[in-house]
Design an enzyme around this catalytic site. Structure first.
Site, PDB file in Angstrom:
ATOM      1  N   GLU A 104       0.828  -1.203   0.000  1.00 40.43           N
ATOM      2  CA  GLU A 104       0.000   0.000   0.000  1.00 40.43           C
ATOM      3  C   GLU A 104       0.860   1.250   0.000  1.00 40.43           C
ATOM      4  OE1 GLU A 104      -3.218  -1.981   3.082  1.00 40.43           O
ATOM      5  OE2 GLU A 104      -2.465   0.020   3.421  1.00 40.43           O
ATOM      6  N   CYS A 117       3.290   8.618   1.330  1.00 38.26           N
ATOM      7  CA  CYS A 117       3.584   7.660   2.409  1.00 38.26           C
ATOM      8  C   CYS A 117       3.836   6.309   1.740  1.00 38.26           C
ATOM      9  CB  CYS A 117       2.400   7.587   3.369  1.00 38.26           C
ATOM     10  SG  CYS A 117       2.642   6.352   4.663  1.00 38.26           S
ATOM     11  N   CYS A 124       5.386  -7.050   7.564  1.00 34.77           N
ATOM     12  CA  CYS A 124       6.359  -6.480   8.495  1.00 34.77           C
ATOM     13  C   CYS A 124       6.702  -7.543   9.537  1.00 34.77           C
ATOM     14  CB  CYS A 124       5.792  -5.238   9.185  1.00 34.77           C
ATOM     15  SG  CYS A 124       7.004  -4.432  10.275  1.00 34.77           S
ATOM     16  N   CYS A 128       4.498  -5.378  16.118  1.00 38.92           N
ATOM     17  CA  CYS A 128       3.831  -4.454  17.056  1.00 38.92           C
ATOM     18  C   CYS A 128       2.364  -4.883  17.175  1.00 38.92           C
ATOM     19  CB  CYS A 128       3.951  -3.013  16.577  1.00 38.92           C
ATOM     20  SG  CYS A 128       5.672  -2.496  16.418  1.00 38.92           S
ATOM     21  N   CYS A 131      -0.678  -3.175  15.146  1.00 35.53           N
ATOM     22  CA  CYS A 131      -0.474  -2.739  13.756  1.00 35.53           C
ATOM     23  C   CYS A 131      -0.934  -3.808  12.770  1.00 35.53           C
ATOM     24  CB  CYS A 131       1.011  -2.429  13.547  1.00 35.53           C
ATOM     25  SG  CYS A 131       1.423  -2.012  11.853  1.00 35.53           S
ATOM     26  N   CYS A 355      -1.794   2.304   7.932  1.00 39.07           N
ATOM     27  CA  CYS A 355      -0.971   1.107   7.732  1.00 39.07           C
ATOM     28  C   CYS A 355      -1.638  -0.246   7.542  1.00 39.07           C
ATOM     29  CB  CYS A 355      -0.064   0.937   8.936  1.00 39.07           C
ATOM     30  SG  CYS A 355       0.815   2.391   9.347  1.00 39.07           S
TER      31      CYS A 355
END
Ligand code: SAH
Length: 365
Positions: A104, A117, A124, A128, A131, A355
Site C-alpha cells: 500500500e 507515504c 512487516c 507491534c 499494527c 498502515c
C-alpha cells in the site's frame, strides 16, 4: 465517499519494469537497436520527471523505438490493483508488485503539501501488537524500483480539487516512510530509492522533507546517522518503560529503551536533526496520566519532539482509541513538562489510509 477511479488492466509479468533495468543493460539494449546511450537518460527522465506511464506517451522518442521498448519492458512494473480517493483528496493505492504481492501507499494533500507515504516491505516482521501490517509477518523486502515506483505513481495522481483529469505533473513535496514494513530492515534498498527521490534529475525532493519512521533498531539508526544525510528520523516509542514497551513492541525485548534512545541521540549529534518520537495511544494500555508523566521524565533534557497518534481501529484487534479526555490530559502533561508535542491529524480514514489496513481487507476477502 469512496471513488474507485482507476483500474488499469493487464499485469506485465513477462517483462521487467524499466526502473529495474541496470543502466548498462539498458544502454546495451539501445545500442543493439542503433540508438545512442543518451536515450537511457531520456527514458528515465520521462518516468522520474515527466510523469509518463506508457512508452506511447514519450513523445520525443521515435515511434519504432517506443514499440520496441513496449515489447521488452514495462514503463512501470507494478500494477495498481485498487485506487481509492477520499473527499479530503487523500489517495490510497493498493499496488501489486512482482510475484503478485500486495503493498500500500498513500498520497496526502494538505495546505500546499503533497506527501507520499510509502512501504518498504511486503508485510512487516516487527510484530507491534496494534499494527495491521505485521499481523502475518514479513514476506520480503521491496526492491529499489518497487519503492521508487510508489513515489512515481503517487506523484502522477491528480492534485487537490481535480477529479480525474490530468493536470500536469505536480511535484511531491514530502515523503514519509511510514507505510508497510520496517524501513531500517531494508535500509540499502531504501537508501538507493531515496537517492533517486532526492536527485535533481530524479524527483527532486529535499532530504529534510523525508521522514524515516522506525520501530527503533539501534545498530541501523547509527548506520543511518553515520551517512550524514539530512533525513528526518521518527522513532516509534509507544511506551515510557521497558516492560510496557516490550508488551506493545516485541522487538524491544532485544533492544531495550535505553539503547534506542542512545541511538536516537547519536543520530541527532551526527546530523543535527531533532528526532521525533511517535507514540500510539491505546486506550487504558499506555494512555494514562501516569504514562505521560513517565514519558516526560524519560525525554526531559533530550532534543525531542513527540507525535501522539490516536490508535486507528484495526478489525479483529482488541485495542481502542483513547478518549478525548485522556488525549487532552496526556498532551497537557507533556506540554507542562516542557516536551514539544503534537497530535497527528487523521487523514483519509474513510479509505483505510492507515498502515496495512486496505491490504488486509482485500486479502481477507
Ligand atoms: N515500522 C515503522 C513504520 C511503521 S508505520 C515504525 O515502526 O515506525 C508508522 C507509524 O504508524 C508507527 O509509529 C506505527 O507504530 C504507527 N501505526 C501502525 N499501526 C497503527 C494504527 N493502527 N494506529 C495508529 N498508528 C499506527
Amino acid at each position: 465517499m469512496i471513488l474507485p477511479i482507476h483500474q488499469p488492466a493487464g499485469v506485465r509479468d513477462a517483462v521487467p519494469g524499466l526502473l529495474d533495468v541496470a543502466d548498462e543493460t539498458l544502454r546495451a539494449w539501445l545500442a543493439e537497436r542503433g540508438e545512442k546511450p543518451m536515450r537511457a537518460r531520456q527514458l528515465r527522465r520521462w518516468l522520474l520527471v515527466g510523469g509518463a506511464e506508457s512508452f506511447e506517451s514519450m513523445s520525443n522518442l521515435p515511434k519504432t523505438l517506443r514499440q520496441q521498448l513496449a515489447e521488452d519492458f514495462a514503463p512501470l512494473a507494478s500494477r495498481v490493483a485498487k485506487h481509492l480517493r477520499a473527499s479530503d483528496d487523500t489517495h490510497k493505492l493498493l499496488v501489486e508488485v512482482g510475484d503478485h504481492k500486495l503493498i500500500e501507499c498513500v498520497l496526502i494533500q494538505d495546505e500546499g503539501r503533497r506527501t507520499a507515504c510509502i512501504s518498504t516491505q511486503v508485510g512487516c516482521g516487527m510484530g507491534c501488537v496494534f499494527c495491521a501490517s505485521g499481523l502475518n509477518g514479513v514476506d520480503r523486502n521491496l526492491s529499489v524500483a518497487e519503492i521508487v515506483e510508489q513515489l512515481v505513481r503517487l506523484r502522477n495522481l491528480p492534485g487537490p480539487g481535480n477529479a480525474t483529469a490530468p493536470d500536469g505533473v505536480q511535484r511531491l513535496t514530502h515523503i514519509v516512510v511510514m507505510g508497510m514494513g520496517e524501513p531500517l530492515a531494508n535500509l540499502d534498498n531504501l537508501l538507493a530509492a531515496l537517492e533517486l527521490a532526492t536527485a535533481k534529475d530524479g524527483l527532486g525532493i529535499g532530504a529534510r522533507h523525508i521522514t524515516i519512521s522506525t520501530v527503533g533498531l539501534p545498530v541501523k539508526i547509527r548506520r543511518l546517522a553515520d551517512l550524514g544525510k539530512q533525513y528526518h528520523l521518527a522513532v516509534s516509542l509507544h511506551a515510557p518503560n521497558d516492560e510496557l514497551r516490550t508488551q506493545i513492541v516485541p522487538t524491544n525485548d532485544k533492544t531495550g529503551l535505553a539503547d534506542v534512545l542512545a541511538a536516537a541521540e547519536y543520530f541527532f549529534a551526527k546530523t543535527g536533526r531533532q528526532v521525533t518520537y511517535e507514540y500510539v495511544l491505546l486506550a487504558d494500555l499506555n494512555d494514562q496520566a501516569v504514562h505521560a508523566r513517565e514519558l516526560t521524565a524519560l525525554l526531559r533534557g533530550r532534543r525531542a519532539h513527540v507525535n501522539l497518534i490516536p490508535f486507528n481501529d484495526v478489525e479483529g484487534l482488541p485495542y481502542r482509541r483513547p478518549s478525548v479526555e485522556s488525549l487532552q490530559i496526556f498532551t497537557n502533561t507533556l506540554q507542562q513538562g516542557g516536551i514539544s508535542v503534537k497530535v497527528r491529524k487523521r487523514k483519509g480514514s474513510q479509505i483505510d489510509a492507515a498502515c496495512g489496513q486496505l491490504r488486509r481487507s482485500v486479502t481477507q476477502g
